[in-house]
Design a protein around this motif. Structure first.
Motif, PDB file in Angstrom:
ATOM      1  N   GLU A  14      55.522 -34.240  27.387  1.00  6.86           N
ATOM      2  CA  GLU A  14      56.295 -35.128  26.697  1.00  6.86           C
ATOM      3  C   GLU A  14      57.751 -34.493  26.233  1.00  6.86           C
ATOM      4  O   GLU A  14      57.964 -33.321  26.538  1.00  6.86           O
ATOM      5  N   HIS A  15      58.625 -35.334  25.899  1.00 10.46           N
ATOM      6  CA  HIS A  15      60.003 -35.126  25.609  1.00 10.46           C
ATOM      7  C   HIS A  15      60.115 -33.997  24.485  1.00 10.46           C
ATOM      8  O   HIS A  15      59.731 -34.397  23.647  1.00 10.46           O
ATOM      9  N   GLY A  16      60.765 -33.143  24.771  1.00  8.09           N
ATOM     10  CA  GLY A  16      60.822 -31.910  23.752  1.00  8.09           C
ATOM     11  C   GLY A  16      62.151 -31.946  22.860  1.00  8.09           C
ATOM     12  O   GLY A  16      62.201 -31.297  22.105  1.00  8.09           O
ATOM     13  N   GLY A  17      63.063 -32.695  23.491  1.00  7.59           N
ATOM     14  CA  GLY A  17      64.560 -32.887  22.872  1.00  7.59           C
ATOM     15  C   GLY A  17      65.473 -31.876  23.364  1.00  7.59           C
ATOM     16  O   GLY A  17      66.565 -32.172  23.283  1.00  7.59           O
ATOM     17  N   ARG A  18      64.863 -30.931  23.645  1.00 10.92           N
ATOM     18  CA  ARG A  18      65.968 -29.996  24.317  1.00 10.92           C
ATOM     19  C   ARG A  18      65.606 -29.193  25.413  1.00 10.92           C
ATOM     20  O   ARG A  18      64.268 -29.277  25.844  1.00 10.92           O
ATOM     21  N   LYS A  19      66.660 -28.583  26.289  1.00  6.81           N
ATOM     22  CA  LYS A  19      66.061 -28.045  27.484  1.00  6.81           C
ATOM     23  C   LYS A  19      65.275 -26.894  27.243  1.00  6.81           C
ATOM     24  O   LYS A  19      64.427 -26.517  28.295  1.00  6.81           O
ATOM     25  N   ALA A  20      65.425 -26.213  26.366  1.00 12.86           N
ATOM     26  CA  ALA A  20      64.567 -24.903  25.830  1.00 12.86           C
ATOM     27  C   ALA A  20      63.113 -25.152  26.016  1.00 12.86           C
ATOM     28  O   ALA A  20      62.250 -24.467  26.531  1.00 12.86           O
ATOM     29  N   ASP A  21      62.526 -26.281  25.507  1.00 14.98           N
ATOM     30  CA  ASP A  21      61.023 -26.713  25.398  1.00 14.98           C
ATOM     31  C   ASP A  21      60.746 -26.948  26.928  1.00 14.98           C
ATOM     32  O   ASP A  21      59.604 -26.674  27.144  1.00 14.98           O
ATOM     33  N   ALA A  22      61.538 -27.672  27.732  1.00 16.51           N
ATOM     34  CA  ALA A  22      61.291 -27.818  29.117  1.00 16.51           C
ATOM     35  C   ALA A  22      60.899 -26.496  29.837  1.00 16.51           C
ATOM     36  O   ALA A  22      60.050 -26.235  30.650  1.00 16.51           O
ATOM     37  N   ALA A  23      61.959 -25.440  29.503  1.00 12.44           N
ATOM     38  CA  ALA A  23      62.057 -24.183  30.432  1.00 12.44           C
ATOM     39  C   ALA A  23      60.617 -23.630  29.995  1.00 12.44           C
ATOM     40  O   ALA A  23      59.998 -22.776  30.708  1.00 12.44           O
ATOM     41  N   ASN A  24      60.201 -23.728  28.845  1.00 13.63           N
ATOM     42  CA  ASN A  24      58.907 -22.853  28.152  1.00 13.63           C
ATOM     43  C   ASN A  24      57.728 -23.701  28.853  1.00 13.63           C
ATOM     44  O   ASN A  24      56.752 -22.731  29.076  1.00 13.63           O
ATOM     45  N   ALA A  25      57.926 -24.805  29.228  1.00 13.99           N
ATOM     46  CA  ALA A  25      56.779 -25.396  30.003  1.00 13.99           C
ATOM     47  C   ALA A  25      56.425 -24.710  31.250  1.00 13.99           C
ATOM     48  O   ALA A  25      55.504 -24.598  31.980  1.00 13.99           O
ATOM     49  N   GLY A  26      57.687 -24.462  32.026  1.00 11.71           N
ATOM     50  CA  GLY A  26      57.677 -23.993  33.324  1.00 11.71           C
ATOM     51  C   GLY A  26      56.944 -22.718  33.287  1.00 11.71           C
ATOM     52  O   GLY A  26      56.441 -22.079  34.019  1.00 11.71           O
ATOM     53  N   ILE A  27      57.730 -21.756  32.098  1.00 10.84           N
ATOM     54  CA  ILE A  27      57.110 -20.443  32.012  1.00 10.84           C
ATOM     55  C   ILE A  27      55.444 -20.455  31.820  1.00 10.84           C
ATOM     56  O   ILE A  27      54.907 -19.437  32.336  1.00 10.84           O
ATOM     57  N   ILE A  74      61.256 -20.682  40.723  1.00  5.29           N
ATOM     58  CA  ILE A  74      62.465 -21.446  40.121  1.00  5.29           C
ATOM     59  C   ILE A  74      62.061 -22.571  39.298  1.00  5.29           C
ATOM     60  O   ILE A  74      61.429 -23.442  39.777  1.00  5.29           O
ATOM     61  N   ILE A  75      62.320 -22.216  37.980  1.00  2.63           N
ATOM     62  CA  ILE A  75      62.094 -23.382  36.930  1.00  2.63           C
ATOM     63  C   ILE A  75      63.210 -24.224  36.611  1.00  2.63           C
ATOM     64  O   ILE A  75      64.326 -23.866  36.140  1.00  2.63           O
ATOM     65  N   ALA A  76      63.164 -25.469  36.828  1.00  2.00           N
ATOM     66  CA  ALA A  76      64.197 -26.290  36.858  1.00  2.00           C
ATOM     67  C   ALA A  76      63.934 -27.594  35.651  1.00  2.00           C
ATOM     68  O   ALA A  76      63.075 -28.556  36.377  1.00  2.00           O
ATOM     69  N   PRO A  77      64.334 -27.538  34.587  1.00  3.96           N
ATOM     70  CA  PRO A  77      64.035 -28.877  33.681  1.00  3.96           C
ATOM     71  C   PRO A  77      64.811 -29.864  34.180  1.00  3.96           C
ATOM     72  O   PRO A  77      65.898 -29.664  34.633  1.00  3.96           O
ATOM     73  N   ALA A  78      64.209 -31.233  34.018  1.00  4.09           N
ATOM     74  CA  ALA A  78      64.844 -32.489  34.445  1.00  4.09           C
ATOM     75  C   ALA A  78      64.523 -33.418  33.344  1.00  4.09           C
ATOM     76  O   ALA A  78      63.672 -33.823  33.074  1.00  4.09           O
ATOM     77  N   PHE A  79      65.790 -34.003  33.026  1.00  6.38           N
ATOM     78  CA  PHE A  79      65.709 -35.204  32.238  1.00  6.38           C
ATOM     79  C   PHE A  79      66.755 -36.316  32.513  1.00  6.38           C
ATOM     80  O   PHE A  79      67.941 -35.978  32.443  1.00  6.38           O
ATOM     81  N   ASN A  80      66.177 -37.371  32.972  1.00  7.28           N
ATOM     82  CA  ASN A  80      67.062 -38.462  33.644  1.00  7.28           C
ATOM     83  C   ASN A  80      67.886 -37.958  34.662  1.00  7.28           C
ATOM     84  O   ASN A  80      69.244 -38.086  34.344  1.00  7.28           O
ATOM     85  N   GLU A  81      67.482 -37.483  35.609  1.00 10.85           N
ATOM     86  CA  GLU A  81      68.465 -36.880  36.838  1.00 10.85           C
ATOM     87  C   GLU A  81      68.050 -37.477  37.789  1.00 10.85           C
ATOM     88  O   GLU A  81      68.163 -37.083  38.970  1.00 10.85           O
ATOM     89  N   GLU A  82      67.688 -38.939  37.998  1.00  9.32           N
ATOM     90  CA  GLU A  82      67.542 -39.637  39.225  1.00  9.32           C
ATOM     91  C   GLU A  82      68.924 -39.774  40.163  1.00  9.32           C
ATOM     92  O   GLU A  82      68.201 -39.741  41.480  1.00  9.32           O
ATOM     93  N   VAL A  83      69.918 -39.542  39.805  1.00 12.28           N
ATOM     94  CA  VAL A  83      71.033 -39.668  40.773  1.00 12.28           C
ATOM     95  C   VAL A  83      71.119 -38.431  41.678  1.00 12.28           C
ATOM     96  O   VAL A  83      71.219 -38.587  43.038  1.00 12.28           O
ATOM     97  N   THR A  84      70.615 -37.356  41.206  1.00 14.16           N
ATOM     98  CA  THR A  84      70.655 -35.981  42.108  1.00 14.16           C
ATOM     99  C   THR A  84      69.465 -35.078  42.308  1.00 14.16           C
ATOM    100  O   THR A  84      69.249 -34.351  43.195  1.00 14.16           O
ATOM    101  N   ILE A  85      68.356 -35.826  41.774  1.00 14.28           N
ATOM    102  CA  ILE A  85      67.208 -34.934  41.705  1.00 14.28           C
ATOM    103  C   ILE A  85      66.449 -34.780  42.954  1.00 14.28           C
ATOM    104  O   ILE A  85      66.099 -33.280  43.381  1.00 14.28           O
ATOM    105  N   ILE A  86      66.793 -35.393  44.106  1.00 12.55           N
ATOM    106  CA  ILE A  86      65.907 -35.294  45.381  1.00 12.55           C
ATOM    107  C   ILE A  86      66.879 -34.183  46.071  1.00 12.55           C
ATOM    108  O   ILE A  86      66.434 -33.327  46.749  1.00 12.55           O
ATOM    109  N   GLY A  89      59.857 -35.880  29.908  1.00  9.76           N
ATOM    110  CA  GLY A  89      59.762 -37.132  29.475  1.00  9.76           C
ATOM    111  C   GLY A  89      61.097 -38.210  30.095  1.00  9.76           C
ATOM    112  O   GLY A  89      61.470 -38.896  28.842  1.00  9.76           O
ATOM    113  N   SER A  90      61.285 -37.976  30.999  1.00 11.68           N
ATOM    114  CA  SER A  90      62.544 -38.852  31.455  1.00 11.68           C
ATOM    115  C   SER A  90      62.185 -40.348  31.431  1.00 11.68           C
ATOM    116  O   SER A  90      60.921 -40.588  31.530  1.00 11.68           O
ATOM    117  N   THR A  91      62.952 -41.091  31.467  1.00 11.42           N
ATOM    118  CA  THR A  91      62.962 -42.597  30.870  1.00 11.42           C
ATOM    119  C   THR A  91      63.749 -43.235  32.166  1.00 11.42           C
ATOM    120  O   THR A  91      63.624 -44.522  32.204  1.00 11.42           O
TER     121      THR A  91
END
Length: 489
Positions: free
Chosen positions: A148-161, A63-75, A97-99
């Protein structure tokens, strides 16, 4: 000249509308047939678990789940993913690359430590800084990728792949709640197909008013927020009629980026997600279809009517605006990048059936609506409106849309897609949304789509921006404990 233009445009809109209605009616009939077949062929949940859990041939899934600044619901959402019922799976959370405190919360909650890894990029993505796993045996199947922040969700999904070594993976959003039996239901379609299944979509709904406790959904409710309620109905139509209908022809236009199962090897050979795409889900599926046809391989695309995932809908007009403008730009990208597939029988039903429909009745629809509205205003100003004809056409369109809503609710109830807590009240709210959608919600969606098209034409910069989350509704016990903690602090 104006009289000729008036008659031409009137007949164009009339035949366009009739054609769209007939195609939607056809998809509805095919959807009903597909839902009945799946209901007959997929056993109950207990039988599913008994058969697949005990088989050594059951494929492993990531299960690949990209996350960018999701502190409210992440856990809460990672806890839910870890509690999915399936014998062989791992959860790969990609911190893009969450801030905010997304990564810090993950490290603290799951006692993560950095582990060695080999950066073998089978598909393109920004550099991976480190990979972390838990010291706690309870979370042995959790992997956190910090990149590193990729700018779009697709880049993060590829990292998981690039990290997974499993035969299949599910791509989801980290703000989603995954139903415990989701992987079992989707994998049953895979292992019982006579053709290789390269992708399985599943129904997603809005969880804005749902109650989740300790990684489990306690109450399924229709959202109270008006915008989220309209989106609930919109999603139900899309998944239960549109995608189920397309799946009966092996012609799915996309598998939702919110929750979809893919064959890892086919995805990698198709180039993975396009890191710069704003419609990464549709773009990926079309490239997979292109690869399978170009290599002469048979395949199957499937859709599951049962709800497998709940997401948090945009609850403000500003957030909805950002989402729909992004979707519209993504649709422009797809039309431009995959134009060779349109009307091309070499690419099967996706080429000669699905994509022409997408172009004429999804891509062009907002343009025709805006032009039609402007034309109508002009006719009113010059006093050239045939009001009897106008009311008949509008009444026909309105009656059809309301009837479609009614059919969706019938599908939902008869197929037991969702077990709503307050069934009658839930359907009343959804019926109200269906009756008022054309006047309140749809105009905003149309205008936002036009803005997205315009932004694409002028090539304005677009990035994967943070969407504010409220998180899931809490139980009364959780709210009481939270208030006591605040009072003590």
């Amino acid at each position: 000249m104006w009289v000729t233009l008036y008659f031409f445009f009137s007949y164009l809109v009339f035949f366009y509308t009739i054609t769209a209605m007939l195609l939607l009616l056809y998809l509805t009939v095919m959807s009903l047939r597909a839902q009945r077949n799946i209901r007959i062929n997929i056993p109950d949940d207990d039988t599913l678990r008994y058969i697949l859990k005990g088989s050594p041939l059951t494929p492993a899934v990531s299960i690949i789940a990209p996350a960018f600044n999701e502190e409210v619901t992440i856990i809460d959402n990672v806890n839910a993913m870890l509690k999915v019922y399936y014998p062989r799976f791992d959860v790969i959370v990609v911190n893009d690359g969450s801030t905010d405190k997304t990564l810090e919360l993950l490290i603290e909650e799951y006692d993560l430590q950095e582990i060695p890894f080999i950066d073998t990029r089978r598909v393109p993505c920004k550099p991976i800084k480190r990979v972390l796993r838990s010291r706690d045996e309870r979370y042995h199947n959790l992997i956190v990728v910090d990149k590193e922040h990729g700018g779009r969700k697709a880049d993060a999904a590829n990292a998981g792949i690039n990290i997974t070594d499993n035969k299949y993976f599910v791509c989801t959003d980290v703000d989603c709640y995954v139903e415990p039996m989701a992987l079992y239901r989707m994998m049953w379609i895979v292992v019982n197909s006579h053709l290789p299944v390269i992708g399985v979509g599943a129904t997603m709904l809005m969880g804005n008013n749902c109650v989740i406790e300790d990684g489990r959904m306690i109450e399924a409710n229709v959202p109270n927020n008006p915008l989220a309620m309209y989106q609930q109905l919109e999603y139900m139509r899309s998944f239960l009629i549109g995608k189920m209908g397309w799946s009966s022809h092996n012609a799915l236009p996309n598998i939702s980026g919110g929750f979809g199962l893919f064959d890892t090897d086919v995805v990698v050979k198709s180039g993975g997600y396009d890191p710069m795409s704003l419609a990464e889900d549709m773009d990926l599926l079309l490239r997979m279809v292109t690869y399978m046809h170009n290599t002469g391989q048979k395949y199957r695309l499937a859709q599951l009517p049962r709800v497998s995932c709940w997401t948090e809908a945009p609850f403000s007009l500003h957030t909805l605006y950002r989402q729909r403008v992004r979707w519209a730009r993504g649709l422009c990208e797809v039309v431009s990048d995959h134009k060779k597939l349109f009307f091309n029988p070499h690419y099967g039903p996706v080429g000669y059936f699905t994509l022409p429909y997408v172009f004429f009745f999804e891509f062009l629809a907002p343009i025709i609506e805006i032009v039609g509205f402007g034309f109508m205003v002009w006719l009113v100003l010059v006093g050239a409106v045939n009001w009897n004809t106008a009311f008949v056409i509008f009444g026909m369109i309105y009656f059809f849309s309301v009837s479609l809503t009614f059919l969706v609710l019938v599908f939902d109830y008869s197929m037991k897609v969702v077990k709503w807590k307050n069934t009658i009240w839930s359907y009343i709210k959804l019926a109200f949304a269906g009756a008022t959608e054309a006047f309140i919600f749809h105009p905003f969606v149309t205008v936002f789509s036009i803005i997205g098209y315009w932004n694409y034409l002028r090539n304005s910069r677009a990035i994967w921006t943070h969407i504010k989350r409220k998180g899931w509704r809490k139980t009364k016990t959780e709210e009481k404990n939270e208030n006591q903690d605040k009072a003590t602090a």
